[in-house]
Structures are given as C-alpha cells and as structure tokens.
Scaffold this active site. Structure first.
Site, PDB file in Angstrom:
ATOM      1  CG  ASP A 112      14.354 -20.843   9.281  1.00 19.66           C
ATOM      2  OD1 ASP A 112      15.164 -19.937   9.519  1.00 19.66           O
ATOM      3  OD2 ASP A 112      13.235 -20.631   8.781  1.00 19.66           O
ATOM      4  CG  ASP A 137      15.163 -16.072  12.009  1.00 22.88           C
ATOM      5  OD1 ASP A 137      15.283 -15.181  11.150  1.00 22.88           O
ATOM      6  OD2 ASP A 137      14.763 -17.222  11.750  1.00 22.88           O
TER       7      ASP A 137
END
Length: 140
Positions: free
Chosen positions: A98, A116
């Site tokens: 991330d 995401d």
C-alpha cells in the site's frame, strides 16, 4: 498500473521514508499489509488468497456469461483488476503493498493502493447501474 506503482514506491521510498505530497493531508508511504483494511485479519494470507481466487473466478465467469451495459462491464473489469493486483501481491510478496496515506480532518484513513481504488470504483459503478435500472423500472 497497480503493480507498476507498487514497485516504484517500494523501490524509491522503502519503509519509513514517506514522501509528503500535501502537508498534513496526503503522503506516499510504503507499507505492507498482511490483512485487510485497518489490518483486519492480519496474517491470514491463505484466507485472503482463497477469497480473492474465488472472487476472480466468479467475476471472470459473469463477465463473459452475457452482454452487460457499460457501467457493469467497466465495474466488473475494475473489480477483477483490483482483486488480481492484491492477489498477486499476497502470493508473490506475502503482503499487499500500500502507499496512499490520507489524513482527513485528523483521521488517518487506512493506507491503500491502486488496486483498492479500482475495487471501490468498480463496486460504485455497478451500484450506480443498479440505481439507474431501479429508477428506470420505477418510471415504467
């Protein structure tokens, strides 16, 4: 795009070297997450790999099963891409990489990635199509 961005951020920033984009609001930070959002079910990689594989197969099946409108087709494609990007990370890297870190009015939003964002936008497109169809049926 997801895998390229993840690799660039991992190589250029590495752990503990955030790049401040907008002071107090948005940073690029390299982070590895073995769970889901907010590190829920951290360390349960096989669970996430299994779920992502099943979701990918279901999306693939429904995508080619019949013709869909543009919003549903785009939504399913984005959901498949997002699922695949994070599944790839879990299998190859052992965690999802991330990088987008937002601080919104003092709330540290969970760090996320391009995959995401694709998942959220994909679900949003399909939800929008459902709303459009519901209104259309209601008006008939």
């Amino acid at each position: 795009v997801d895998l390229v961005v993840k690799t660039l951020v991992q190589r250029l920033l590495g752990f503990g070297n955030p790049l401040v984009i907008i002071e107090g609001f948005f940073n690029l930070e390299y982070y590895e997450n073995t769970g889901a959002a907010w590190s829920i079910l951290e360390g349960q990689s096989w669970f996430f790999i299994t779920v992502a594989t099943i979701v990918s197969l279901v999306l693939f099946y429904f995508y080619f099963k019949e013709d869909h409108d543009v919003l549903t087709t785009g939504g399913m494609a984005l959901m498949f891409a997002g699922t695949f990007g994070n599944l790839f990370d879990r299998i190859v890297h052992g965690a999802v990489r991330d990088m987008f870190a937002f601080n919104i009015f003092g709330y540290h939003f969970p760090i996320f990635n391009v995959a995401d964002a694709c998942l959220v936008i994909g679900v949003g497109l399909i939800a929008l199509q459902v709303i459009i169809e519901e209104r259309s049926l209601k008006n008939e």
